[in-house]
Design a protein around this motif. Structure first.
Motif, PDB file in Angstrom:
ATOM      1  N   LEU A  12      26.336  94.386  42.234  1.00  0.00           N
ATOM      2  CA  LEU A  12      25.707  93.932  41.263  1.00  0.00           C
ATOM      3  C   LEU A  12      26.242  93.970  39.948  1.00  0.00           C
ATOM      4  CD1 LEU A  12      21.910  94.950  41.969  1.00  0.00           C
ATOM      5  CD2 LEU A  12      22.888  92.815  42.354  1.00  0.00           C
ATOM      6  N   ALA A  13      27.011  94.867  39.672  1.00  0.00           N
ATOM      7  CA  ALA A  13      27.785  95.267  38.237  1.00  0.00           C
ATOM      8  C   ALA A  13      28.844  94.195  38.193  1.00  0.00           C
ATOM      9  CB  ALA A  13      28.282  96.614  38.311  1.00  0.00           C
ATOM     10  N   LEU A  14      29.546  93.903  39.418  1.00  0.00           N
ATOM     11  CA  LEU A  14      30.667  93.130  39.326  1.00  0.00           C
ATOM     12  C   LEU A  14      30.030  91.495  39.340  1.00  0.00           C
ATOM     13  CD1 LEU A  14      32.836  94.438  42.347  1.00  0.00           C
ATOM     14  CD2 LEU A  14      33.379  94.377  39.747  1.00  0.00           C
ATOM     15  N   ALA A  15      29.119  91.354  39.829  1.00  0.00           N
ATOM     16  CA  ALA A  15      28.444  90.007  39.879  1.00  0.00           C
ATOM     17  C   ALA A  15      27.954  89.689  38.371  1.00  0.00           C
ATOM     18  CB  ALA A  15      27.318  89.734  40.762  1.00  0.00           C
ATOM     19  N   ALA A  16      27.601  90.792  37.739  1.00  0.00           N
ATOM     20  CA  ALA A  16      27.057  90.382  36.353  1.00  0.00           C
ATOM     21  C   ALA A  16      28.325  90.070  35.266  1.00  0.00           C
ATOM     22  CB  ALA A  16      26.486  91.567  35.972  1.00  0.00           C
ATOM     23  N   CYS A  17      29.300  90.730  35.758  1.00  0.00           N
ATOM     24  CA  CYS A  17      30.585  90.129  35.027  1.00  0.00           C
ATOM     25  C   CYS A  17      31.263  88.990  35.343  1.00  0.00           C
ATOM     26  CB  CYS A  17      31.563  91.482  34.979  1.00  0.00           C
ATOM     27  SG  CYS A  17      31.090  92.745  34.385  1.00  0.00           S
ATOM     28  N   SER A  18      30.906  88.270  36.294  1.00  0.00           N
ATOM     29  CA  SER A  18      31.704  86.888  36.625  1.00  0.00           C
ATOM     30  C   SER A  18      31.246  85.884  35.678  1.00  0.00           C
ATOM     31  CB  SER A  18      31.120  86.424  38.143  1.00  0.00           C
ATOM     32  OG  SER A  18      29.670  86.107  38.024  1.00  0.00           O
ATOM     33  N   ALA A  19      32.205  85.033  35.524  1.00  0.00           N
ATOM     34  CA  ALA A  19      32.182  83.911  34.523  1.00  0.00           C
ATOM     35  C   ALA A  19      31.044  82.969  35.158  1.00  0.00           C
ATOM     36  CB  ALA A  19      33.583  83.158  34.315  1.00  0.00           C
ATOM     37  N   VAL A  20      30.286  82.309  33.915  1.00  0.00           N
ATOM     38  CA  VAL A  20      29.665  81.134  34.202  1.00  0.00           C
ATOM     39  C   VAL A  20      29.932  79.846  33.585  1.00  0.00           C
ATOM     40  CG1 VAL A  20      27.189  80.405  33.774  1.00  0.00           C
ATOM     41  CG2 VAL A  20      27.345  82.542  34.452  1.00  0.00           C
ATOM     42  N   TYR A  21      30.185  78.866  34.287  1.00  0.00           N
ATOM     43  CA  TYR A  21      30.728  77.694  33.655  1.00  0.00           C
ATOM     44  C   TYR A  21      29.625  76.721  33.572  1.00  0.00           C
ATOM     45  CZ  TYR A  21      35.332  79.300  35.073  1.00  0.00           C
ATOM     46  OH  TYR A  21      36.518  80.116  35.205  1.00  0.00           O
ATOM     47  N   ARG A  22      29.776  75.772  32.289  1.00  0.00           N
ATOM     48  CA  ARG A  22      28.704  74.656  32.108  1.00  0.00           C
ATOM     49  C   ARG A  22      29.362  73.796  31.880  1.00  0.00           C
ATOM     50  NH1 ARG A  22      23.631  77.796  29.761  1.00  0.00           N
ATOM     51  NH2 ARG A  22      23.651  79.541  30.753  1.00  0.00           N
ATOM     52  N   ASN A  23      29.168  72.567  32.199  1.00  0.00           N
ATOM     53  CA  ASN A  23      29.471  71.191  31.879  1.00  0.00           C
ATOM     54  C   ASN A  23      28.624  70.505  31.158  1.00  0.00           C
ATOM     55  OD1 ASN A  23      31.785  71.614  34.002  1.00  0.00           O
ATOM     56  ND2 ASN A  23      30.157  71.278  35.780  1.00  0.00           N
ATOM     57  N   HIS A  24      29.299  69.874  30.137  1.00  0.00           N
ATOM     58  CA  HIS A  24      28.636  68.850  29.340  1.00  0.00           C
ATOM     59  C   HIS A  24      29.017  67.686  29.163  1.00  0.00           C
ATOM     60  CE1 HIS A  24      26.474  72.526  27.882  1.00  0.00           C
ATOM     61  NE2 HIS A  24      27.646  73.178  27.973  1.00  0.00           N
ATOM     62  N   GLY A  25      28.197  66.538  28.826  1.00  0.00           N
ATOM     63  CA  GLY A  25      28.811  65.290  28.590  1.00  0.00           C
ATOM     64  C   GLY A  25      29.027  64.513  30.116  1.00  0.00           C
ATOM     65  N   TYR A  26      29.641  63.196  29.876  1.00  0.00           N
ATOM     66  CA  TYR A  26      30.063  62.314  31.126  1.00  0.00           C
ATOM     67  C   TYR A  26      31.125  61.436  30.529  1.00  0.00           C
ATOM     68  CZ  TYR A  26      29.485  57.776  33.510  1.00  0.00           C
ATOM     69  OH  TYR A  26      29.706  56.765  33.901  1.00  0.00           O
ATOM     70  N   VAL A  27      32.097  61.343  31.478  1.00  0.00           N
ATOM     71  CA  VAL A  27      33.053  60.410  31.439  1.00  0.00           C
ATOM     72  C   VAL A  27      33.187  59.540  32.634  1.00  0.00           C
ATOM     73  CG1 VAL A  27      35.758  60.319  31.365  1.00  0.00           C
ATOM     74  CG2 VAL A  27      34.539  61.932  29.935  1.00  0.00           C
ATOM     75  N   PRO A  28      33.294  58.110  32.476  1.00  0.00           N
ATOM     76  CA  PRO A  28      33.256  57.474  33.729  1.00  0.00           C
ATOM     77  C   PRO A  28      34.502  57.831  34.551  1.00  0.00           C
ATOM     78  CG  PRO A  28      33.052  56.066  31.719  1.00  0.00           C
ATOM     79  CD  PRO A  28      33.462  57.526  31.166  1.00  0.00           C
ATOM     80  N   LYS A  29      34.254  57.475  35.872  1.00  0.00           N
ATOM     81  CA  LYS A  29      35.332  57.670  36.876  1.00  0.00           C
ATOM     82  C   LYS A  29      36.482  56.567  36.721  1.00  0.00           C
ATOM     83  CE  LYS A  29      32.138  59.811  40.193  1.00  0.00           C
ATOM     84  NZ  LYS A  29      31.461  59.626  41.348  1.00  0.00           N
ATOM     85  N   GLU A  30      37.630  56.746  37.284  1.00  0.00           N
ATOM     86  CA  GLU A  30      38.559  55.856  37.310  1.00  0.00           C
ATOM     87  C   GLU A  30      38.411  54.593  37.989  1.00  0.00           C
ATOM     88  OE1 GLU A  30      41.718  54.406  35.430  1.00  0.00           O
ATOM     89  OE2 GLU A  30      41.266  56.527  35.255  1.00  0.00           O
ATOM     90  N   GLU A  31      37.565  54.856  38.937  1.00  0.00           N
ATOM     91  CA  GLU A  31      37.165  53.503  39.894  1.00  0.00           C
ATOM     92  C   GLU A  31      36.244  52.591  39.143  1.00  0.00           C
ATOM     93  OE1 GLU A  31      36.065  56.637  41.404  1.00  0.00           O
ATOM     94  OE2 GLU A  31      37.961  57.021  41.794  1.00  0.00           O
ATOM     95  N   ASP A  32      35.157  53.360  38.270  1.00  0.00           N
ATOM     96  CA  ASP A  32      34.231  52.280  37.426  1.00  0.00           C
ATOM     97  C   ASP A  32      35.269  51.674  36.000  1.00  0.00           C
ATOM     98  OD1 ASP A  32      32.301  52.996  38.975  1.00  0.00           O
ATOM     99  OD2 ASP A  32      31.780  54.682  37.598  1.00  0.00           O
ATOM    100  N   LEU A  33      36.304  52.419  35.853  1.00  0.00           N
ATOM    101  CA  LEU A  33      37.221  51.942  34.546  1.00  0.00           C
ATOM    102  C   LEU A  33      37.951  50.632  35.119  1.00  0.00           C
ATOM    103  CD1 LEU A  33      38.028  55.084  32.426  1.00  0.00           C
ATOM    104  CD2 LEU A  33      36.512  53.600  32.079  1.00  0.00           C
ATOM    105  N   SER A  34      38.406  50.630  36.281  1.00  0.00           N
ATOM    106  CA  SER A  34      39.264  49.704  36.875  1.00  0.00           C
ATOM    107  C   SER A  34      38.402  48.404  36.872  1.00  0.00           C
ATOM    108  CB  SER A  34      39.672  50.100  38.273  1.00  0.00           C
ATOM    109  OG  SER A  34      38.441  50.029  39.166  1.00  0.00           O
ATOM    110  N   GLN A  35      37.024  48.407  36.867  1.00  0.00           N
ATOM    111  CA  GLN A  35      36.494  47.203  36.787  1.00  0.00           C
ATOM    112  C   GLN A  35      36.364  46.402  35.178  1.00  0.00           C
ATOM    113  OE1 GLN A  35      32.364  47.614  38.189  1.00  0.00           O
ATOM    114  NE2 GLN A  35      32.985  48.980  40.137  1.00  0.00           N
ATOM    115  N   ILE A  36      36.821  46.984  34.218  1.00  0.00           N
ATOM    116  CA  ILE A  36      36.740  46.676  32.923  1.00  0.00           C
ATOM    117  C   ILE A  36      38.422  46.124  32.817  1.00  0.00           C
ATOM    118  CG2 ILE A  36      36.739  47.476  30.449  1.00  0.00           C
ATOM    119  CD1 ILE A  36      35.074  49.899  31.358  1.00  0.00           C
TER     120      ILE A  36
END
Length: 145
Positions: A12-36
């Motif tokens: 439990l002590a080791l789990a409490a010290c693990s990193a937490v990652y958060r993702n914010h925002g949105y960038v379109p995928k390359e497949e979608d951009l190829s349509q532009i």
């Protein structure tokens, strides 16, 4: 029994010290951009194909900006931006796509996306000075009504 409890507490002590990652925002995928198609698509078709932007430019002709960030939170330390990607789609005066560019952390410095600072016009005025300044703003007729 004591060893099992000690082992569980260590896990439990080791789990409490693990990193937490958060993702914010949105960038379109390359497949979608190829349509532009540069020089053909407009603001409306870009919004239909890849979605609404995270931010728009100050001027109508400046562009759409899609921003995605990944932030690592680790224990008591300050959150750290691990990756940031900015997709800039610029338009000409007629609203037609002029350029599509990608930027990341390796392209420059970490720039804060929001700055929340309130400017105050009372920087040099203390409480008593503000109070005494307002004493002359009252009229006797306003008080007696």
């Amino acid at each position: 029994m004591v060893r099992k409890i000690a082992a569980v507490l260590c896990v439990l002590a080791l789990a409490a010290c693990s990193a937490v990652y958060r993702n914010h925002g949105y960038v379109p995928k390359e497949e979608d951009l190829s349509q532009i198609v540069v020089g053909v698509d407009t603001r409306d078709t870009v919004a239909e194909v890849v979605g609404s932007p995270s931010a728009g430019g100050v001027l109508d002709s400046s562009g759409y900006y899609y921003v995605q960030s990944r932030v690592r939170h680790y224990a008591y330390r300050r959150p750290e931006v691990v990756s940031r990607e900015v997709l800039a789609i610029s338009f000409d005066d007629a609203g037609v796509v002029r350029n599509i560019e990608r930027f990341g952390l390796e392209d420059g410095q970490v720039v804060p996306l929001a700055r929340r600072v309130t400017e105050s016009a009372t920087a040099d005025n203390g409480f008593l000075r503000q109070l005494l300044r307002n004493l002359g703003n009252f009229a006797a007729g306003d008080i007696l009504d």
